[in-house]
Scaffold this motif. Sequence first.
Motif, PDB file in Angstrom:
ATOM      1  N   ALA A 161       0.867  -1.178   0.000  1.00 15.85           N
ATOM      2  CA  ALA A 161       0.000   0.000   0.000  1.00 15.85           C
ATOM      3  C   ALA A 161       0.903   1.226   0.000  1.00 15.85           C
ATOM      4  O   ALA A 161       1.817   1.329   0.811  1.00 15.85           O
ATOM      5  N   PHE A 162       0.629   2.170  -0.904  1.00 17.07           N
ATOM      6  CA  PHE A 162       1.523   3.311  -1.042  1.00 17.07           C
ATOM      7  C   PHE A 162       0.741   4.544  -1.457  1.00 17.07           C
ATOM      8  O   PHE A 162      -0.425   4.468  -1.853  1.00 17.07           O
ATOM      9  N   THR A 163       1.401   5.695  -1.360  1.00 13.88           N
ATOM     10  CA  THR A 163       0.785   6.945  -1.783  1.00 13.88           C
ATOM     11  C   THR A 163       1.655   7.654  -2.805  1.00 13.88           C
ATOM     12  O   THR A 163       2.880   7.508  -2.822  1.00 13.88           O
ATOM     13  N   LEU A 164       0.982   8.435  -3.631  1.00 17.69           N
ATOM     14  CA  LEU A 164       1.636   9.325  -4.588  1.00 17.69           C
ATOM     15  C   LEU A 164       1.011  10.704  -4.452  1.00 17.69           C
ATOM     16  O   LEU A 164      -0.109  10.844  -3.943  1.00 17.69           O
ATOM     17  N   ALA A 165       1.709  11.710  -4.930  1.00 16.54           N
ATOM     18  CA  ALA A 165       1.138  13.055  -5.001  1.00 16.54           C
ATOM     19  C   ALA A 165       0.476  13.181  -6.363  1.00 16.54           C
ATOM     20  O   ALA A 165       1.163  13.171  -7.384  1.00 16.54           O
ATOM     21  N   PRO A 166      -0.852  13.261  -6.426  1.00 20.13           N
ATOM     22  CA  PRO A 166      -1.526  13.277  -7.725  1.00 20.13           C
ATOM     23  C   PRO A 166      -1.254  14.571  -8.482  1.00 20.13           C
ATOM     24  O   PRO A 166      -1.209  15.651  -7.892  1.00 20.13           O
ATOM     25  N   LYS A 167      -1.096  14.448  -9.779  1.00 15.26           N
ATOM     26  CA  LYS A 167      -0.786  15.615 -10.615  1.00 15.26           C
ATOM     27  C   LYS A 167      -2.083  16.351 -10.939  1.00 15.26           C
ATOM     28  O   LYS A 167      -2.869  15.922 -11.771  1.00 15.26           O
ATOM     29  N   THR A 168      -2.296  17.455 -10.250  1.00 18.01           N
ATOM     30  CA  THR A 168      -3.451  18.302 -10.511  1.00 18.01           C
ATOM     31  C   THR A 168      -2.960  19.743 -10.665  1.00 18.01           C
ATOM     32  O   THR A 168      -1.915  20.102 -10.114  1.00 18.01           O
TER      33      THR A 168
END
Length: 234
Positions: A161-168
């Motif tokens: 399980a991991f997180t990313l910084a979404p490109k918005t």
Amino acid sequence: MSEIATYEIRRSEIETYFDRTASDAWKKLTSDAPLGRIRASVRAGRDAMRASLLAMLPEDLSGRRVLDAGCGTGALAVALAKRGAEVVAVDLSPTLIVHARDLAAGEGLSAPIRFESGDMLAAAHGRFDHVVLMDSLIHYEPDDAAAALASLAARTNGSIAFTLAPKTPLLALMHRAGRLFPRGDRAPAIVPVAIDCFRDRLEAHPSLSGWSLGAERRVASGFYKSHGMEFVRS
């Protein structure tokens, strides 16, 4: 430049930031201490994402070995231990590791958690049933983040399980403005990632055959924007 070289350069920058520049700021951010509006939104977002990542794991982790990769001040490691897991909690910052160890001892959870400072990808940590990386990949370019997941997948039996910084557009604007932290303790640049492209990258990665994407959850809390993903061994 190779993926290994760029990962190591970035790792060194992150270690310097968290261990020498902003450890006190992160201790406060992850505590119950009063915060200003911006940092309070980051704290609330991190709390929500931590809960989301935990929801991707079994409620009963008894007998399971779990890696908390980039454990920071140890809140996630403590939650995993409370579910019965044997936890290896790794962070680049020796300062934060000392703090995390003290907090776990205060919860009476010293025994099931092994805190170590160093590289979260080190093979010496052994094999795991599950791996969690909360905000541990957000400073790396997509190729390096995918390579890190492939490295961990080779030693993981169940899920990551991991997180990313979404490109918005909003996230890009906020990070260009550099407003997450005051100038004196600003973090290394966060790398916004196009989530759809990253899914394709993982599915096409030659070292990740036999893995598939599972649950996803996006959290947006003021200045905290994060996209959680589950990767499951088929």
